[in-house]
Design a protein around this motif. Structure first.
Motif, PDB file in Angstrom:
ATOM      1  N   PHE A 264      23.251  60.972  -3.675  1.00  0.00           N
ATOM      2  CA  PHE A 264      22.364  61.033  -2.509  1.00  0.00           C
ATOM      3  C   PHE A 264      22.295  59.626  -1.942  1.00  0.00           C
ATOM      4  CE2 PHE A 264      18.341  60.326  -0.419  1.00  0.00           C
ATOM      5  CZ  PHE A 264      18.211  61.444   0.389  1.00  0.00           C
ATOM      6  N   ASN A 265      22.390  59.521  -0.617  1.00  0.00           N
ATOM      7  CA  ASN A 265      22.411  58.191  -0.009  1.00  0.00           C
ATOM      8  C   ASN A 265      21.788  58.236   1.379  1.00  0.00           C
ATOM      9  OD1 ASN A 265      23.210  55.398   0.088  1.00  0.00           O
ATOM     10  ND2 ASN A 265      24.821  55.982   1.510  1.00  0.00           N
ATOM     11  N   LEU A 266      20.928  57.264   1.670  1.00  0.00           N
ATOM     12  CA  LEU A 266      20.347  57.068   3.003  1.00  0.00           C
ATOM     13  C   LEU A 266      20.581  55.624   3.399  1.00  0.00           C
ATOM     14  CD1 LEU A 266      18.570  57.753   5.487  1.00  0.00           C
ATOM     15  CD2 LEU A 266      16.576  57.230   4.062  1.00  0.00           C
ATOM     16  N   TRP A 267      21.183  55.441   4.561  1.00  0.00           N
ATOM     17  CA  TRP A 267      21.412  54.085   5.041  1.00  0.00           C
ATOM     18  C   TRP A 267      21.146  54.021   6.534  1.00  0.00           C
ATOM     19  CZ3 TRP A 267      26.305  53.273   7.779  1.00  0.00           C
ATOM     20  CH2 TRP A 267      27.117  54.405   7.812  1.00  0.00           C
ATOM     21  N   GLY A 268      20.839  52.817   7.028  1.00  0.00           N
ATOM     22  CA  GLY A 268      20.461  52.639   8.425  1.00  0.00           C
ATOM     23  C   GLY A 268      21.473  51.812   9.198  1.00  0.00           C
ATOM     24  N   PHE A 269      21.349  51.891  10.533  1.00  0.00           N
ATOM     25  CA  PHE A 269      22.218  51.135  11.440  1.00  0.00           C
ATOM     26  C   PHE A 269      21.511  51.063  12.797  1.00  0.00           C
ATOM     27  CE2 PHE A 269      25.359  50.972  14.842  1.00  0.00           C
ATOM     28  CZ  PHE A 269      26.161  49.912  14.433  1.00  0.00           C
ATOM     29  N   PRO A 270      21.555  49.923  13.517  1.00  0.00           N
ATOM     30  CA  PRO A 270      22.125  48.631  13.123  1.00  0.00           C
ATOM     31  C   PRO A 270      21.022  47.672  12.678  1.00  0.00           C
ATOM     32  CG  PRO A 270      21.784  48.671  15.491  1.00  0.00           C
ATOM     33  CD  PRO A 270      21.251  49.974  14.968  1.00  0.00           C
ATOM     34  N   LYS A 272      20.020  43.357  12.400  1.00  0.00           N
ATOM     35  CA  LYS A 272      20.087  42.280  13.383  1.00  0.00           C
ATOM     36  C   LYS A 272      21.513  41.779  13.602  1.00  0.00           C
ATOM     37  CE  LYS A 272      15.401  40.624  12.504  1.00  0.00           C
ATOM     38  NZ  LYS A 272      14.561  39.484  12.044  1.00  0.00           N
ATOM     39  N   LYS A 273      22.375  42.014  12.608  1.00  0.00           N
ATOM     40  CA  LYS A 273      23.764  41.571  12.715  1.00  0.00           C
ATOM     41  C   LYS A 273      24.693  42.711  13.096  1.00  0.00           C
ATOM     42  CE  LYS A 273      23.128  37.820   9.378  1.00  0.00           C
ATOM     43  NZ  LYS A 273      23.608  37.210   8.098  1.00  0.00           N
ATOM     44  N   ASP A 274      24.113  43.815  13.594  1.00  0.00           N
ATOM     45  CA  ASP A 274      24.906  44.975  14.021  1.00  0.00           C
ATOM     46  C   ASP A 274      25.687  45.568  12.851  1.00  0.00           C
ATOM     47  OD1 ASP A 274      25.653  46.812  15.997  1.00  0.00           O
ATOM     48  OD2 ASP A 274      27.569  45.801  16.330  1.00  0.00           O
ATOM     49  N   ALA A 275      25.052  45.591  11.687  1.00  0.00           N
ATOM     50  CA  ALA A 275      25.686  46.128  10.484  1.00  0.00           C
ATOM     51  C   ALA A 275      24.795  47.200   9.873  1.00  0.00           C
ATOM     52  CB  ALA A 275      25.934  45.009   9.472  1.00  0.00           C
ATOM     53  N   THR A 276      25.339  47.928   8.909  1.00  0.00           N
ATOM     54  CA  THR A 276      24.556  48.919   8.188  1.00  0.00           C
ATOM     55  C   THR A 276      23.660  48.224   7.163  1.00  0.00           C
ATOM     56  OG1 THR A 276      26.309  49.203   6.549  1.00  0.00           O
ATOM     57  CG2 THR A 276      26.331  50.667   8.470  1.00  0.00           C
ATOM     58  N   TYR A 277      22.621  48.947   6.728  1.00  0.00           N
ATOM     59  CA  TYR A 277      21.707  48.367   5.749  1.00  0.00           C
ATOM     60  C   TYR A 277      21.071  49.466   4.897  1.00  0.00           C
ATOM     61  CZ  TYR A 277      18.125  49.728   9.181  1.00  0.00           C
ATOM     62  OH  TYR A 277      17.329  50.437  10.060  1.00  0.00           O
ATOM     63  N   SER A 278      20.629  49.058   3.723  1.00  0.00           N
ATOM     64  CA  SER A 278      19.922  49.928   2.792  1.00  0.00           C
ATOM     65  C   SER A 278      19.157  49.010   1.835  1.00  0.00           C
ATOM     66  CB  SER A 278      20.908  50.810   2.019  1.00  0.00           C
ATOM     67  OG  SER A 278      20.233  51.690   1.156  1.00  0.00           O
ATOM     68  N   PRO A 279      17.924  49.358   1.469  1.00  0.00           N
ATOM     69  CA  PRO A 279      17.213  50.602   1.760  1.00  0.00           C
ATOM     70  C   PRO A 279      16.660  50.636   3.175  1.00  0.00           C
ATOM     71  CG  PRO A 279      15.809  49.128   0.493  1.00  0.00           C
ATOM     72  CD  PRO A 279      17.156  48.469   0.551  1.00  0.00           C
ATOM     73  N   VAL A 280      16.354  51.832   3.624  1.00  0.00           N
ATOM     74  CA  VAL A 280      15.749  52.056   4.933  1.00  0.00           C
ATOM     75  C   VAL A 280      14.240  52.226   4.728  1.00  0.00           C
ATOM     76  CG1 VAL A 280      15.727  53.535   6.973  1.00  0.00           C
ATOM     77  CG2 VAL A 280      17.856  53.216   5.693  1.00  0.00           C
TER      78      VAL A 280
END
Length: 294
Positions: A264-270, A272-280
């Motif tokens: 199971f995975n939840l990740w966000g976008f974007p 401040k550097k226009d990249a994906t991130y986790s945790p949300v």
């Protein structure tokens, strides 16, 4: 690529089905969520059987959408919600071994989100679906070291949000296979552990597909955890399950209770550097002493 005892290349191939759902958080439409459920072809019947067993236990065989869940689990009209709860229970207790879920949460209010890149909203939906698919393949299939994967990508024929307004032609059915194969080619050219991809897209009626409905329930519960957008007890209870999963995944792996790493995975976008991130960050407030559903 692996070789046999005589030095001949051994091509490792597999087939996956990927079930797709999408949602937009209301009322401010800040978050676009893309949910994908990955099931290896040989596990399809087992996964469907587990979901049907939950239906038999709950004595409910109608279509299940998170948005249409009743307010309460109890009583005659709560059967739909009880089956949805059983599905999450089953997911937590072992279904996730063969049906792995990833959700991409796109923050449309982020200063880094480039609205001018998408002339029509459905173009953004389609692009971020391809992004979620690429990340899911890398996260779930990358460690399995496949040389090639054939993907049957299943989306709801009647409820897909990215269906454009009347008069416009959606490129979803041509764009997604093209983009998936291009992303695979570019990743392999860069030397990344990524299989070659061949993708076939199917549009199915979700009423006849429990795995599409499970994807809907998982994504709805994830959106509930993210934005806390409803006061209905059933939806908040299911959202609380996802909050518990996300908290657990932030622990070191040997401390995790549910074993959902790479399941199971939840990740966000974007960011401040226009990249994906986790945790949300999640808005649904769930205390550490919150009673378990199960």
């Amino acid at each position: 690529m692996q070789v046999d005892l005589w030095g001949n290349p051994v091509v490792r191939r597999t087939s996956y089905w990927v079930f797709h759902d999408e949602s937009m958080s209301m009322p401010n439409r800040r978050w676009l969520l893309i949910g994908l459920l990955f099931v290896r072809a040989e596990h399809l019947e087992q996964a469907r059987g587990l979901l049907y067993t939950c239906r038999k236990q709950g004595n409910y065989y109608g279509e299940i959408h998170f948005s249409a869940l009743p307010k309460r689990f109890e009583g005659r009209y709560g059967a739909k919600a009880r089956v949805a709860r059983r599905w999450l229970q089953g997911y937590e207790q072992g279904l996730s071994e063969i049906a792995r879920f990833t959700a991409l949460a796109v923050d449309r209010h982020s200063p880094a989100f480039e609205h001018n890149r998408f002339a029509k909203e459905y173009l953004a939906y389609n692009r971020f679906t391809a992004m979620a698919l690429k990340a899911g393949i890398r996260w779930f299939l990358g460690p399995e070291d496949w040389d090639s994967v054939t993907i049957t990508f299943v989306s709801d024929a009647k409820d897909r949000m990215s269906r454009p307004e009347q008069g416009w032609t959606d490129n979803f059915e041509t764009y997604l296979p093209y983009r998936a194969e291009l992303d695979a080619f570019l990743s392999r050219e860069e030397g990344k552990p990524y299989p070659g991809v061949s993708l076939q897209l199917q549009l199915q009626d979700s009423a006849a597909c429990d795995l599409l409905q499970l994807c809907d329930v998982l994504l709805g519960a994830t959106q509930m955890a993210l934005v806390a957008g409803s006061h209905q007890p059933t939806k908040r209870e299911l959202g609380a399950v996802v909050v518990r999963w996300c908290r657990d995944l932030q622990e070191t792996r040997w401390k995790q209770q549910f074993g959902l790493y790479r399941k199971f995975n939840l990740w966000g976008f974007p960011d401040k550097k226009d990249a994906t991130y986790s945790p949300v960050p999640l808005q649904l407030q769930v205390g550490t002493n919150h009673p378990t559903l199960f």
